[in-house]
Motif scaffolding. Structure first.
Motif, PDB file in Angstrom:
ATOM      1  N   ASP A  70       0.829  -1.212   0.000  1.00  0.00           N
ATOM      2  CA  ASP A  70       0.000   0.000   0.000  1.00  0.00           C
ATOM      3  C   ASP A  70       0.861   1.259   0.000  1.00  0.00           C
ATOM      4  O   ASP A  70       0.553   2.240  -0.694  1.00  0.00           O
ATOM      5  CB  ASP A  70      -0.920   0.009   1.225  1.00  0.00           C
ATOM      6  CG  ASP A  70      -1.974  -1.079   1.170  1.00  0.00           C
ATOM      7  OD1 ASP A  70      -2.253  -1.573   0.066  1.00  0.00           O
ATOM      8  OD2 ASP A  70      -2.516  -1.442   2.236  1.00  0.00           O
ATOM      9  N   ARG A  71       1.955   1.224   0.756  1.00  0.00           N
ATOM     10  CA  ARG A  71       2.848   2.381   0.829  1.00  0.00           C
ATOM     11  C   ARG A  71       3.499   2.648  -0.530  1.00  0.00           C
ATOM     12  O   ARG A  71       3.648   3.813  -0.946  1.00  0.00           O
ATOM     13  CB  ARG A  71       3.919   2.132   1.897  1.00  0.00           C
ATOM     14  CG  ARG A  71       4.692   3.378   2.302  1.00  0.00           C
ATOM     15  CD  ARG A  71       5.715   3.067   3.389  1.00  0.00           C
ATOM     16  NE  ARG A  71       5.088   2.417   4.526  1.00  0.00           N
ATOM     17  CZ  ARG A  71       5.401   1.204   4.976  1.00  0.00           C
ATOM     18  NH1 ARG A  71       6.354   0.485   4.373  1.00  0.00           N
ATOM     19  NH2 ARG A  71       4.788   0.692   6.010  1.00  0.00           N
ATOM     20  N   LYS A  76       0.976   4.310  -2.821  1.00  0.00           N
ATOM     21  CA  LYS A  76       0.802   5.717  -2.458  1.00  0.00           C
ATOM     22  C   LYS A  76       1.989   6.560  -2.925  1.00  0.00           C
ATOM     23  O   LYS A  76       1.825   7.698  -3.370  1.00  0.00           O
ATOM     24  CB  LYS A  76       0.616   5.849  -0.948  1.00  0.00           C
ATOM     25  CG  LYS A  76      -0.718   5.311  -0.454  1.00  0.00           C
ATOM     26  CD  LYS A  76      -0.834   5.395   1.059  1.00  0.00           C
ATOM     27  CE  LYS A  76      -2.161   4.818   1.541  1.00  0.00           C
ATOM     28  NZ  LYS A  76      -2.260   4.822   3.028  1.00  0.00           N
ATOM     29  N   THR A  77       3.182   5.973  -2.842  1.00  0.00           N
ATOM     30  CA  THR A  77       4.370   6.676  -3.329  1.00  0.00           C
ATOM     31  C   THR A  77       4.255   6.922  -4.823  1.00  0.00           C
ATOM     32  O   THR A  77       4.601   7.998  -5.324  1.00  0.00           O
ATOM     33  CB  THR A  77       5.647   5.862  -3.030  1.00  0.00           C
ATOM     34  OG1 THR A  77       5.759   5.657  -1.617  1.00  0.00           O
ATOM     35  CG2 THR A  77       6.884   6.591  -3.533  1.00  0.00           C
TER      36      THR A  77
END
Length: 246
Positions: free
Chosen positions: A67-68, A71-72
């Motif tokens: 998920d990170r 988002k990045t």
């Protein structure tokens, strides 16, 4: 057909080599971030992202990390541009290598990859020099289980669009690259714990016996795997089984 899966061996061996999980996750995150940046954050509309996520899950990357990375990608890459490059090369004893990279500096990556092959008894080749020795395939694996009817699994996989299935150390299902995600998702929907990736599969394997050549092959693969720009290394070396066992 039963026996020992060289593909499963290769992945198992590579997993043992990559002791530093953080490095693996960094590479996986980069692939997810770039795929998101290039095609959006919805896997159902972005095949590259869906494939990158499946590979991350196959390598046990936590969902929070995935998920990170997405988002990045949505936030941009600080002006960086990444290129997908596949290098073809010869290793010791005429072995063939396909090295997939994701890099923001093509000159640096090319120099690094060329150096590794020169140092360990091989050489970087031109496009097409060894590619014909590999087939691009989707590979889906399911762990052996007494609860799975092999014949039923094969029939389902073929109905879902797979090309073939072999029973080795795992149930190993092959697909065309464009059918990989569809077959994988249908198998999951049918209740199977399936995982996989799209890969270069060698048409034939080369046996290497010389101690020096064996050491150079090990060191070459280690060096490539340790490079942050290298995403995947495929080769046609028939690795000794004892290298996979502790």
């Amino acid at each position: 057909m039963s026996g020992h899966s060289k593909w499963a061996n290769t992945k198992h061996r590579k997993g043992k080599q990559d002791i530093k999980r953080a490095k693996i996750f960094t590479k996986l995150a980069r692939a997810i971030t770039v795929a998101t940046r290039e095609g959006g954050a919805e896997p159902e509309y972005n095949a590259a992202l869906a494939t990158a996520i499946e590979k991350a899950k196959a390598d046990n990357m936590p969902n929070d990390n995935i998920d990170r990375a997405i988002k990045t990608g949505l936030g941009g890459l600080n002006g960086e541009t990444f290129d997908h490059i596949t290098y073809e090369a010869y290793g010791p004893c005429g072995t063939a290598f396909m090295v997939q990279c994701l890099t923001n500096n093509k000159n640096r990556t090319a120099a690094d990859v060329r150096h590794y092959f020169s140092k360990y008894g091989g050489n970087l080749g031109t496009t097409g020099c060894v590619g014909y020795l590999f087939d691009r395939k989707g590979i889906i694996t399911i762990d052996l289980s007494d609860n799975i009817d092999e014949e039923n699994l094969m029939m389902q996989a073929l109905d879902f669009g797979a090309e073939d299935m072999e029973t080795n150390d795992v149930y190993e299902i092959t697909t065309q690259p464009e059918d990989f995600l569809s077959v994988l998702n249908k198998l999951k929907e049918a209740g199977y714990e399936a995982k996989g990736e799209v890969a270069f599969l060698p048409q034939n394997y080369i046996n290497v016996e010389g101690e020096g050549d064996l050491k150079n092959l090990d060191k070459l693969i280690d060096a490539l795997d340790d490079n942050d720009d290298v995403q995947e290394v495929f080769h046609n070396w028939d690795m000794p089984e004892e290298d996979d066992e502790e």
